[in-house]
Design an enzyme around this catalytic site. Structure first.
Site, short mmCIF file in Angstrom:
data_model
loop_
_atom_site.label_atom_id
_atom_site.label_comp_id
_atom_site.label_asym_id
_atom_site.label_seq_id
_atom_site.Cartn_x
_atom_site.Cartn_y
_atom_site.Cartn_z
N ASP A 164 0.83 -1.21 0.00
CA ASP A 164 0.00 0.00 0.00
C ASP A 164 0.86 1.26 0.00
OD1 ASP A 164 -2.36 1.39 -0.04
OD2 ASP A 164 -2.77 1.15 2.11
N HIS A 221 2.48 3.21 -8.91
CA HIS A 221 2.32 1.78 -9.14
C HIS A 221 3.54 1.21 -9.85
CE1 HIS A 221 -1.61 2.08 -7.53
NE2 HIS A 221 -2.14 2.73 -8.55
N LEU A 232 10.53 -20.80 -3.77
CA LEU A 232 9.51 -19.89 -3.21
C LEU A 232 8.19 -20.00 -3.97
CD1 LEU A 232 8.93 -17.22 -1.45
CD2 LEU A 232 9.56 -15.99 -3.51
C1 IPE Z 1 -5.52 -2.75 -0.06
O1 IPE Z 1 -5.19 -1.42 -0.27
C2 IPE Z 1 -5.50 -3.50 -1.35
C3 IPE Z 1 -4.20 -3.70 -1.95
C4 IPE Z 1 -3.06 -3.33 -1.46
C5 IPE Z 1 -4.21 -4.41 -3.21
P1 IPE Z 1 -6.30 -0.29 -0.46
O2 IPE Z 1 -5.55 0.97 -0.65
O3 IPE Z 1 -7.25 -0.68 -1.51
O4 IPE Z 1 -7.05 -0.32 0.95
P2 IPE Z 1 -7.91 0.78 1.67
O5 IPE Z 1 -8.94 1.27 0.70
O6 IPE Z 1 -7.00 1.86 2.09
O7 IPE Z 1 -8.49 0.07 2.86
C1 IPE Z 2 -1.57 0.14 -3.35
O1 IPE Z 2 -1.36 1.49 -3.37
C2 IPE Z 2 -1.86 -0.46 -4.70
C3 IPE Z 2 -3.24 -0.93 -4.86
C4 IPE Z 2 -4.16 -0.91 -3.95
C5 IPE Z 2 -3.61 -1.47 -6.15
P1 IPE Z 2 -2.57 2.52 -3.39
O2 IPE Z 2 -2.92 2.81 -4.81
O3 IPE Z 2 -3.70 2.05 -2.55
O4 IPE Z 2 -1.89 3.78 -2.73
P2 IPE Z 2 -2.56 4.83 -1.76
O5 IPE Z 2 -3.13 4.07 -0.60
O6 IPE Z 2 -3.63 5.53 -2.54
O7 IPE Z 2 -1.44 5.73 -1.36
MG MG Z 3 -4.13 2.32 -0.59
#
Ligand code: IPE
Ligand code: IPE
Ligand code: MG
Length: 253
Positions: A31, A48, A142
């Site tokens: 995240d 990303h 792994l």
């Molecule tokens: C969780 O992250 C999903 C992934 C890392 C794939 P999100 O960014 O979607 O989660 P929330 O919305 O902050 O809970």
């Molecule tokens: C995690 O990073 C990737 C996915 C959930 C696909 P985010 O895109 O959720 O990044 P933030 O939370 O908005 O910073």
């Molecule tokens: Mg996120």
């Protein structure tokens, strides 16, 4: 035993990993890509992209440490709420990652596994995921599991449906249902539960990840956004894990 130097909050402290106690299964909620990009005034997709580099680093590190299972949360069942452009970019990055990494992962004996309902993904992603698994499923290193269109609640409902089908078609007895049997109907049937769940970016929630499986997992959070997560952070998480007292409901001997 290996002496390591941590780069985060225990900076300047030597840490020593115990190679007898490397977690068998590490699961990571990757995240903070969006916030990493926003902080640099870049479009979210750049976050990303940078996150994919961290995936490479972490997979390599887990393999070299002898971790047996690494599960990465890549796209949740709730992530479809995001703008179409962002979703398309994420799917493209997934297909590219699988294409570009395949040879190296395969030559390092990695099994490229996936969990989640991939039937909703673009065809190219489905194809790459299925091919990658078919070609690597007999590898013995792994097990890298990519959780894509994965949600813990959907997984449980999917398990209940298949169990119900078996009960009605195979004449199973209701008393045959126990935790082990139910576990066999989950996407993760072949895997041990995660020993540790790592979530960077400062959030302290599961966001629908491995709900059944994390009953006794250790949690490790960090404020670092995923693109800035380094192998030292991984070592720090493992080091912390090795100093937890896992009692599983029992008492200390
Ligand atoms: C969780 O992250 C999903 C992934 C890392 C794939 P999100 O960014 O979607 O989660 P929330 O919305 O902050 O809970
Ligand atoms: C995690 O990073 C990737 C996915 C959930 C696909 P985010 O895109 O959720 O990044 P933030 O939370 O908005 O910073
Ligand atoms: Mg996120």
């Amino acid at each position: 035993m290996l002496n390591l130097f941590s780069s985060n909050k225990t900076e300047n402290e030597d840490i020593t990993l115990d190679f007898e106690k490397i977690p068998k299964h590490i699961a990571i909620i990757m995240d903070g890509n969006g916030r990493w990009a926003q902080a640099r005034k870049l479009p979210r997709v750049m976050g990303h992209k940078a996150g994919v580099e961290t995936v490479r680093t972490v997979v390599k590190k887990c393999n070299s440490l002898g971790v047996k299972y690494l599960t990465l949360y890549m796209f949740s069942t709730e992530n479809w709420k995001r703008p179409k452009d962002e979703i398309n970019s994420l799917m493209k990055l997934l297909a590219q990652y699988l294409k570009s990494e395949f040879d190296e992962l395969n030559s390092n004996n990695v099994v490229i596994n996936h969990i989640g309902d991939i039937s909703k993904l673009p065809e190219i992603c489905q194809k790459e995921l299925i091919d990658a698994y078919e070609k690597t499923k007999n590898n013995t290193g792994l097990v890298l599991t990519l959780a894509i269109n994965y949600g813990g609640r959907d997984e449980i409902i999917y398990a209940v449906k298949r169990l119900y089908k078996d009960i009605s078609e195979k004449g199973m007895n209701i008393d045959d249902i126990d935790k082990d049997l139910f576990n066999n109907y989950l996407y993760t049937a072949e895997m041990p539960d995660p020993d540790i769940i790592i979530r960077p970016s400062g959030e302290q929630r599961l966001s629908n990840f491995l709900l059944w499986q994390c009953a006794y997992s250790e949690f490790w959070y960090s404020d670092i956004n995923w693109p800035d997560f380094t192998e030292k952070d991984l070592e720090m998480a493992i080091y912390d894990y090795q100093h937890r007292d896992r009692r599983f409901g029992g008492i200390k001997k």
